[in-house]
Design a protein around this motif. Structure first.
Motif, PDB file in Angstrom:
ATOM      1  N   ILE A 121     -46.734 -49.412 -61.485  1.00  0.00           N
ATOM      2  CA  ILE A 121     -46.645 -48.408 -62.771  1.00  0.00           C
ATOM      3  C   ILE A 121     -47.582 -47.564 -63.025  1.00  0.00           C
ATOM      4  CG2 ILE A 121     -46.120 -48.329 -65.251  1.00  0.00           C
ATOM      5  CD1 ILE A 121     -45.292 -51.466 -65.018  1.00  0.00           C
ATOM      6  N   ASP A 122     -47.488 -46.071 -63.110  1.00  0.00           N
ATOM      7  CA  ASP A 122     -48.343 -45.222 -62.943  1.00  0.00           C
ATOM      8  C   ASP A 122     -49.255 -45.228 -64.038  1.00  0.00           C
ATOM      9  OD1 ASP A 122     -47.865 -43.896 -60.570  1.00  0.00           O
ATOM     10  OD2 ASP A 122     -46.330 -42.406 -61.639  1.00  0.00           O
ATOM     11  N   SER A 123     -48.947 -45.441 -65.467  1.00  0.00           N
ATOM     12  CA  SER A 123     -49.601 -45.561 -66.549  1.00  0.00           C
ATOM     13  C   SER A 123     -50.715 -46.661 -66.804  1.00  0.00           C
ATOM     14  CB  SER A 123     -48.677 -45.394 -67.873  1.00  0.00           C
ATOM     15  OG  SER A 123     -47.800 -46.536 -67.964  1.00  0.00           O
ATOM     16  N   PHE A 124     -50.198 -47.706 -65.911  1.00  0.00           N
ATOM     17  CA  PHE A 124     -50.778 -49.326 -66.044  1.00  0.00           C
ATOM     18  C   PHE A 124     -52.053 -48.998 -65.798  1.00  0.00           C
ATOM     19  CE2 PHE A 124     -51.193 -53.375 -64.360  1.00  0.00           C
ATOM     20  CZ  PHE A 124     -51.314 -54.288 -65.605  1.00  0.00           C
ATOM     21  N   CYS A 125     -53.147 -49.529 -66.441  1.00  0.00           N
ATOM     22  CA  CYS A 125     -54.641 -49.243 -66.084  1.00  0.00           C
ATOM     23  C   CYS A 125     -55.403 -50.661 -66.552  1.00  0.00           C
ATOM     24  CB  CYS A 125     -55.079 -48.068 -66.225  1.00  0.00           C
ATOM     25  SG  CYS A 125     -55.037 -47.797 -68.200  1.00  0.00           S
ATOM     26  N   GLU A 126     -54.743 -51.599 -66.929  1.00  0.00           N
ATOM     27  CA  GLU A 126     -55.568 -52.743 -67.875  1.00  0.00           C
ATOM     28  C   GLU A 126     -54.840 -53.970 -67.986  1.00  0.00           C
ATOM     29  OE1 GLU A 126     -59.219 -53.405 -71.165  1.00  0.00           O
ATOM     30  OE2 GLU A 126     -58.001 -51.323 -70.881  1.00  0.00           O
ATOM     31  N   TYR A 127     -55.331 -55.079 -67.352  1.00  0.00           N
ATOM     32  CA  TYR A 127     -54.570 -56.237 -67.083  1.00  0.00           C
ATOM     33  C   TYR A 127     -55.408 -57.614 -67.653  1.00  0.00           C
ATOM     34  CZ  TYR A 127     -51.099 -59.625 -65.255  1.00  0.00           C
ATOM     35  OH  TYR A 127     -50.114 -60.906 -64.788  1.00  0.00           O
ATOM     36  N   ILE A 153     -39.682 -51.686 -71.111  1.00  0.00           N
ATOM     37  CA  ILE A 153     -40.622 -50.561 -71.085  1.00  0.00           C
ATOM     38  C   ILE A 153     -41.217 -50.062 -69.597  1.00  0.00           C
ATOM     39  CG2 ILE A 153     -42.757 -49.908 -72.199  1.00  0.00           C
ATOM     40  CD1 ILE A 153     -42.041 -51.784 -74.451  1.00  0.00           C
ATOM     41  N   THR A 154     -41.134 -48.766 -69.468  1.00  0.00           N
ATOM     42  CA  THR A 154     -41.721 -48.357 -68.117  1.00  0.00           C
ATOM     43  C   THR A 154     -42.989 -47.531 -68.321  1.00  0.00           C
ATOM     44  OG1 THR A 154     -40.404 -46.083 -68.256  1.00  0.00           O
ATOM     45  CG2 THR A 154     -39.296 -48.048 -67.396  1.00  0.00           C
ATOM     46  N   ASN A 155     -43.764 -47.722 -69.440  1.00  0.00           N
ATOM     47  CA  ASN A 155     -44.965 -46.825 -69.705  1.00  0.00           C
ATOM     48  C   ASN A 155     -46.141 -47.639 -70.143  1.00  0.00           C
ATOM     49  OD1 ASN A 155     -43.450 -46.457 -72.077  1.00  0.00           O
ATOM     50  ND2 ASN A 155     -44.671 -44.703 -72.407  1.00  0.00           N
ATOM     51  N   GLY A 179     -49.960 -62.875 -59.069  1.00  0.00           N
ATOM     52  CA  GLY A 179     -49.659 -62.452 -57.717  1.00  0.00           C
ATOM     53  C   GLY A 179     -48.493 -61.499 -57.692  1.00  0.00           C
ATOM     54  N   GLU A 180     -47.370 -61.890 -57.698  1.00  0.00           N
ATOM     55  CA  GLU A 180     -46.184 -61.043 -57.404  1.00  0.00           C
ATOM     56  C   GLU A 180     -46.011 -60.240 -58.918  1.00  0.00           C
ATOM     57  OE1 GLU A 180     -42.203 -62.475 -56.189  1.00  0.00           O
ATOM     58  OE2 GLU A 180     -43.341 -64.392 -55.472  1.00  0.00           O
ATOM     59  N   LYS A 181     -46.205 -60.833 -59.730  1.00  0.00           N
ATOM     60  CA  LYS A 181     -45.824 -59.891 -61.178  1.00  0.00           C
ATOM     61  C   LYS A 181     -47.184 -58.677 -61.251  1.00  0.00           C
ATOM     62  CE  LYS A 181     -45.118 -61.722 -65.117  1.00  0.00           C
ATOM     63  NZ  LYS A 181     -44.961 -62.345 -66.520  1.00  0.00           N
ATOM     64  N   PHE A 182     -48.281 -59.028 -60.947  1.00  0.00           N
ATOM     65  CA  PHE A 182     -49.393 -58.014 -60.875  1.00  0.00           C
ATOM     66  C   PHE A 182     -49.183 -56.838 -59.952  1.00  0.00           C
ATOM     67  CE2 PHE A 182     -54.357 -57.374 -60.499  1.00  0.00           C
ATOM     68  CZ  PHE A 182     -54.233 -56.056 -61.238  1.00  0.00           C
ATOM     69  N   VAL A 183     -48.782 -57.434 -58.907  1.00  0.00           N
ATOM     70  CA  VAL A 183     -48.181 -56.481 -57.734  1.00  0.00           C
ATOM     71  C   VAL A 183     -47.413 -55.355 -58.381  1.00  0.00           C
ATOM     72  CG1 VAL A 183     -47.200 -56.151 -55.361  1.00  0.00           C
ATOM     73  CG2 VAL A 183     -48.842 -57.887 -55.660  1.00  0.00           C
ATOM     74  N   ALA A 184     -46.237 -55.923 -58.817  1.00  0.00           N
ATOM     75  CA  ALA A 184     -45.093 -54.952 -59.543  1.00  0.00           C
ATOM     76  C   ALA A 184     -45.714 -54.415 -60.688  1.00  0.00           C
ATOM     77  CB  ALA A 184     -44.173 -55.792 -60.023  1.00  0.00           C
ATOM     78  N   TYR A 185     -46.648 -54.610 -61.515  1.00  0.00           N
ATOM     79  CA  TYR A 185     -47.198 -53.889 -62.541  1.00  0.00           C
ATOM     80  C   TYR A 185     -48.013 -52.851 -62.137  1.00  0.00           C
ATOM     81  CZ  TYR A 185     -46.261 -57.543 -66.140  1.00  0.00           C
ATOM     82  OH  TYR A 185     -45.720 -58.608 -67.073  1.00  0.00           O
ATOM     83  N   ARG A 186     -48.586 -53.091 -60.816  1.00  0.00           N
ATOM     84  CA  ARG A 186     -49.601 -51.899 -60.337  1.00  0.00           C
ATOM     85  C   ARG A 186     -48.838 -50.640 -59.761  1.00  0.00           C
ATOM     86  NH1 ARG A 186     -52.707 -56.412 -57.701  1.00  0.00           N
ATOM     87  NH2 ARG A 186     -51.854 -55.760 -55.771  1.00  0.00           N
TER      88      ARG A 186
END
Length: 103
Positions: A46-52, A17-19, A37-44
């Motif tokens: 994604i334009d729609s991603f706003c909460e972790y 999923i990309t959104n 680390g790396e996973k959070f950097v990759a998630y950031r």
């Protein structure tokens, strides 16, 4: 993972999923450094991603990141059992509210 409708999938794949809007991870000893680390950097990226939400499975500890602006994230940590449960209930409420508006 919270995702708006319609789902957007990576071209040529039906499992990526990309959104996502929000992602929750339950941390394990073997993956916690990667998840922070790396996973959070990759998630950031994604334009729609706003909460972790990072949930420690070995102790009462939640790390809650919220995107406040481009390249800015606010971290809140919860270790008090009452606040910990409150964070999870707020997340559940947000999820239910999101599901109602997305259907």
């Amino acid at each position: 993972m919270v995702v708006p409708r319609p789902l957007q999938l990576q071209t040529g794949r039906n499992d990526t999923i990309t959104n996502p809007v929000m992602i929750a991870e339950v941390l394990s000893k073997s993956t916690q450094d990667y998840d922070r680390g790396e996973k959070f950097v990759a998630y950031r990226t994604i334009d729609s991603f706003c909460e972790y939400l990072l949930i420690n499975q070995y102790s009462i500890h939640v790390e809650h990141y919220i995107k406040t602006a481009a390249h800015q994230w606010l971290l809140s940590e919860y270790e008090d059992p009452k606040r910990y449960l409150l964070v999870l209930l707020i997340f559940k409420f947000k999820l239910l509210k999101f599901m109602k508006t997305s259907i």
